[in-house]
Design an enzyme around this catalytic site. Structure first.
Site, PDB file in Angstrom:
ATOM      1  N   LEU A 174      16.826  -0.511 -13.347  1.00 26.98           N
ATOM      2  CA  LEU A 174      16.118   0.543 -14.079  1.00 26.98           C
ATOM      3  C   LEU A 174      14.717   0.122 -14.491  1.00 26.98           C
ATOM      4  CD1 LEU A 174      19.106   1.951 -16.168  1.00 26.98           C
ATOM      5  CD2 LEU A 174      18.201   2.743 -13.990  1.00 26.98           C
ATOM      6  N   VAL A 176      10.528   0.946 -13.640  1.00 29.78           N
ATOM      7  CA  VAL A 176       9.798   2.219 -13.690  1.00 29.78           C
ATOM      8  C   VAL A 176      10.291   3.187 -12.616  1.00 29.78           C
ATOM      9  CG1 VAL A 176       7.499   3.203 -13.392  1.00 29.78           C
ATOM     10  CG2 VAL A 176       7.772   1.076 -14.629  1.00 29.78           C
ATOM     11  N   VAL A 243      15.187  -2.732  -7.050  1.00 28.76           N
ATOM     12  CA  VAL A 243      14.842  -4.012  -7.677  1.00 28.76           C
ATOM     13  C   VAL A 243      13.651  -4.601  -6.927  1.00 28.76           C
ATOM     14  CG1 VAL A 243      17.182  -4.449  -8.482  1.00 28.76           C
ATOM     15  CG2 VAL A 243      16.506  -5.295  -6.247  1.00 28.76           C
ATOM     16  N   ALA A 245      11.266  -6.368  -4.507  1.00 29.16           N
ATOM     17  CA  ALA A 245      11.449  -6.783  -3.113  1.00 29.16           C
ATOM     18  C   ALA A 245      11.458  -8.312  -3.055  1.00 29.16           C
ATOM     19  CB  ALA A 245      10.317  -6.221  -2.271  1.00 29.16           C
ATOM     20  N   ASN A 271       9.862  -2.022  -1.626  1.00 30.53           N
ATOM     21  CA  ASN A 271       8.907  -2.322  -0.547  1.00 30.53           C
ATOM     22  C   ASN A 271       9.326  -3.615   0.143  1.00 30.53           C
ATOM     23  OD1 ASN A 271       7.014  -0.234  -0.514  1.00 30.53           O
ATOM     24  ND2 ASN A 271       5.955  -1.073  -2.304  1.00 30.53           N
ATOM     25  N   GLY A 299       4.861   6.376  -6.471  1.00 32.44           N
ATOM     26  CA  GLY A 299       4.715   5.813  -7.810  1.00 32.44           C
ATOM     27  C   GLY A 299       5.693   6.454  -8.776  1.00 32.44           C
ATOM     28  N   LYS A 352       6.699   2.385   5.875  1.00 34.51           N
ATOM     29  CA  LYS A 352       6.231   2.340   4.477  1.00 34.51           C
ATOM     30  C   LYS A 352       5.167   1.247   4.321  1.00 34.51           C
ATOM     31  CE  LYS A 352       5.710   3.123   0.123  1.00 34.51           C
ATOM     32  NZ  LYS A 352       5.285   2.026  -0.587  1.00 34.51           N
ATOM     33  N   HIS A 355       2.108   2.599   5.753  1.00 33.39           N
ATOM     34  CA  HIS A 355       1.624   3.580   4.760  1.00 33.39           C
ATOM     35  C   HIS A 355       0.762   2.851   3.732  1.00 33.39           C
ATOM     36  CE1 HIS A 355       2.003   5.273   0.702  1.00 33.39           C
ATOM     37  NE2 HIS A 355       2.137   6.467   1.234  1.00 33.39           N
ATOM     38  N   ASN A 356       1.270   1.732   3.250  1.00 35.89           N
ATOM     39  CA  ASN A 356       0.523   0.983   2.241  1.00 35.89           C
ATOM     40  C   ASN A 356      -0.760   0.397   2.809  1.00 35.89           C
ATOM     41  OD1 ASN A 356       2.723   1.612   0.689  1.00 35.89           O
ATOM     42  ND2 ASN A 356       2.886  -0.401  -0.250  1.00 35.89           N
ATOM     43  N   TYR A 360      -4.369   0.988   1.391  1.00 34.81           N
ATOM     44  CA  TYR A 360      -5.368  -0.031   1.025  1.00 34.81           C
ATOM     45  C   TYR A 360      -6.758   0.413   1.501  1.00 34.81           C
ATOM     46  CZ  TYR A 360      -2.214  -3.987  -0.236  1.00 34.81           C
ATOM     47  OH  TYR A 360      -1.312  -4.825  -0.828  1.00 34.81           O
ATOM     48  N   ARG A 453      -9.931  -7.234  -0.741  1.00 35.52           N
ATOM     49  CA  ARG A 453      -9.200  -7.551  -1.988  1.00 35.52           C
ATOM     50  C   ARG A 453      -9.177  -9.055  -2.212  1.00 35.52           C
ATOM     51  NH1 ARG A 453      -3.897  -3.765  -3.178  1.00 35.52           N
ATOM     52  NH2 ARG A 453      -4.806  -1.808  -2.521  1.00 35.52           N
TER      53      ARG A 453
END
Ligand code: 6PG
Length: 629
Positions: A174, A176, A243, A245, A271, A299, A352, A355-356, A360, A453
């Site tokens: 549990l 976010v 939980v 990754a 992820n 999110g 996914k 996707h990330n 970015y 980054r």
């Protein structure tokens, strides 16, 4: 959202459906409807003349039963009896209410049922007719299967125990995202069990307190004990892991395993690395536990109101959890769920991850655009206003949140001025770059955003270097707002081209058969990279895999090219860092070239390592080696 349910009791003729439905109806004090009472006139005539019904005859009857169920659900739970032997019959019965149906399958062998029918006074069923029912029977997976050998009282007791007292879906972890998904599931009428670990003085009664804080969770069950959590779930158990990754997933799997039974389903919604997902899939398969790797984007808010979900693994197993995931997912413009089966193995986590990677770049491009505007001496509010006007041509979720960010003030200054310029990351952009390198696909945009980054992270060394190398006086680039907008649009197209190209390559290499149009569709809602461009791509991918060949996109690129060249060169001349914008045009220049400089590389390789090369004047493709000295 009410918790009313329709209990469909199914099975071949003679399995005792009506008897059980009668008893259960009394026990639960809810109405019971016998499907046979709802046949249209024509079907009744046909059956009376001894003819069997075909699928067309059944269509309208099943639709009537579905309407009946929908009507009942407004005020109450109910029981409907129907043989529903085929999957497609059950799909009609489930239409629009799949999150509110429970299937009870009364299962017995041919001989058991034959004997029963013949024992009933005044009943007879030929072996052929019964056999024909067994022949078409497609056993449901997502159901409570009850052995008809039990006494009717015990069958009802079992149904009550399993369906009334137990939860349909479990959420493990549990944080976010886990919390938001729990509320989303509960808001959609699912009965759920929630688990969070106990750590003395740190994580105490997390699930219990969470349940107390949200009225929609009043029917949910809260646990901090794994055994109790697992046994609170209907079988086959469906447990979504939310939980961190990495290694944590493996620890959690080991903790859960002793409590699970054959055919239970674990869903990893984090992820996770796609290669690890494949390993976990194989490991759990050896223990007869199913594993679905599901990318989840959106999110905290997306998870609560509707995320985009990218599940992969065994397609038949996906069907057993589809109702849950598709109900809680965001909906696209046609009201279809932003969740679709992606493919086998870790393909869900792969897409996914990409996707990330795309995310970015989208973020980096906006950061670069803002830097350019700052060099033109616009303040954050003014930049926000300009970006606001871009929504008409190039809207996206990330553009919208960036506008909000620019406008946020603390006291008299803009908050962004106070944020340390060191960008963090949790690894997915890094993995995308590694995957692209491994698969041999030029994902230069994602690499540029990732390394931007990483560069930002060297804050102290950057500060040192700036003393030596940064121009002391700032000059303004000579570019228009329109040109910046066009350069931004251009770079976004290249970003999407590269991201989807990587997915296409992985799909080919791993035989995942990913439908790029469907993938773009589930990325039009709920996720971080939803945008107008993504909506356009749904159509584009219907006719081709390579978006650069689409007539409209081709014309856009040709139209925008002049601006990106102008913006990039002006930025370079004025020392404005634009790694992703500049990469976009560099990539096109490098890619859209019939004759590249790679001939020199080949010659160098052959010179020092005798690696050989192919010749333009020999179309056979033969390899040559030259004594260069
Ligand atoms: C999403 C986000 C989500 C998360 C990323 C951030 O689709 O909802 O991508 O998964 O915000 O993990 O990744 P970084 O920390 O690497 O930026």
């Amino acid at each position: 959202m009410s918790l009313y349910k329709v209990f469909f009791i199914m099975g071949v003729s003679g399995c005792g459906k009506s008897t059980i439905a009668n008893l259960l109806s009394k026990e639960l004090n809810i109405p019971f409807f016998d499907g046979d009472d709802y046949h249209p006139e024509n079907n009744i005539k046909k059956m009376a003349s001894g003819q069997a019904l075909n699928d067309d005859d059944r269509q309208s009857w099943l639709e009537t039963l579905n309407k009946l169920a929908q009507k009942q659900l407004i005020h109450n739970s109910c029981i409907i009896v129907c043989s529903a032997l085929k999957e497609k019959y059950r799909e009609i019965l489930n239409r629009d209410i799949s999150n509110k149906t429970n299937w009870i399958y009364l299962s017995g062998t041919f001989n058991q049922i034959k004997e029963r029918i013949n024992d009933r006074e005044g009943h007879f069923m030929s072996s052929d007719l019964l056999q024909s029912q067994f022949d078409i029977l497609e056993e449901p997976k997502d159901c409570l299967k009850v052995d008809i050998n039990l006494s009717p009282e015990n069958i009802v007791k079992k149904i009550k125990e399993e369906l009334m007292n137990k939860s349909e879906f479990g959420l493990f972890g549990l944080g976010v995202m886990g919390k938001s998904l729990c509320r989303n599931l509960a808001n959609n009428g699912f009965k759920i069990s929630m688990f969070n670990r106990h750590i003395d003085a740190i994580e105490v009664d997390v699930a219990k307190k969470f349940k107390e804080n949200y009225p929609e969770l009043s029917n949910s069950l809260a646990f901090d004990d794994i055994a109790a959590f697992v046994s609170s779930l209907q079988k086959p158990r469906r447990i979504m892991l939310m939980v961190n990754a990495g290694k944590t997933i493996d620890y959690v799997i080991e903790d859960l395993l002793p409590h699970l039974s054959e055919n239970d389903i674990l869903i990893d919604g984090g992820n996770s690395n796609y290669l690890k997902t494949k390993e976990r899939f194989d490991y759990l398969k050896s223990k007869n536990i199913h594993f679905i790797g599901a990318g989840v984007s959106g999110g905290e808010e997306g998870a609560l109101k509707g995320p985009s979900i990218m599940p992969s693994g065994n397609e038949n197993v996906y069907k057993e959890i589809k109702t849950f995931l598709e109900t809680i997912a965001a909906k696209d413009k046609n009201n279809l769920p932003c969740c679709t089966y992606i493919g086998t193995e870790g393909s869900g986590h792969f897409v996914k991850m990409v996707h990330n990677g795309i995310e970015y770049v989208e973020m980096q491009l906006l950061a670069e655009v803002i830097t350019i505007f700052q060099s033109l001496e616009y303040n954050p509010d003014e930049i926000a206003n300009i970006l606001e006007s871009w929504k008409a041509t190039t809207d996206s979720y990330l553009l919208e949140i960036t506008i909000d960010i620019l406008r946020k003030k603390e006291e008299n200054d803009w908050l962004i001025h106070k944020i340390v310029d060191k960008a963090g990351n949790k690894g997915t952009g890094n993995w995308t770059t590694i995957a692209a390198a491994q698969l041999g696909v030029p994902n230069t945009m994602i690499a540029s955003a990732l390394f931007a980054r990483y560069t930002s992270f060297f804050k102290e060394e950057r500060t040192e270097a700036s003393k030596n190398f940064e121009a002391s006086s700032k000059s303004k680039p000579n570019i228009s707002i329109e040109a910046i907008s066009e350069a931004y649009q251009f770079a976004r197209i290249i970003n999407h081209y590269q991201g989807f190209r990587l997915i296409q390559q992985a799909s080919e290499n791993y035989n995942w058969n990913i439908n790029l149009s469907e993938l773009a569709r589930i990325w039009t809602g709920g996720c971080i990279i939803k945008s107008d461009l993504m909506t356009d791509l749904v159509q584009v991918f219907k006719s081709q895999q390579n978006i650069l060949n689409d007539e409209t996109i081709k014309n856009q690129i040709l139209k925008l090219k002049a601006s990106v060249k102008n913006v990039v060169s002006e930025c370079v001349l004025n020392e404005i860092a634009i790694p992703s914008l500049s990469e976009s045009i560099n990539f096109l220049h490098n890619f859209a070239k019939e004759n590249s400089s790679a001939n020199i590389i080949q010659a160098q390789r052959d010179y020092f390592g005798a690696h050989t090369y192919q010749r333009k004047d020999d179309p056979s493709g033969k390899f040559y080696h030259t004594q260069w000295k």
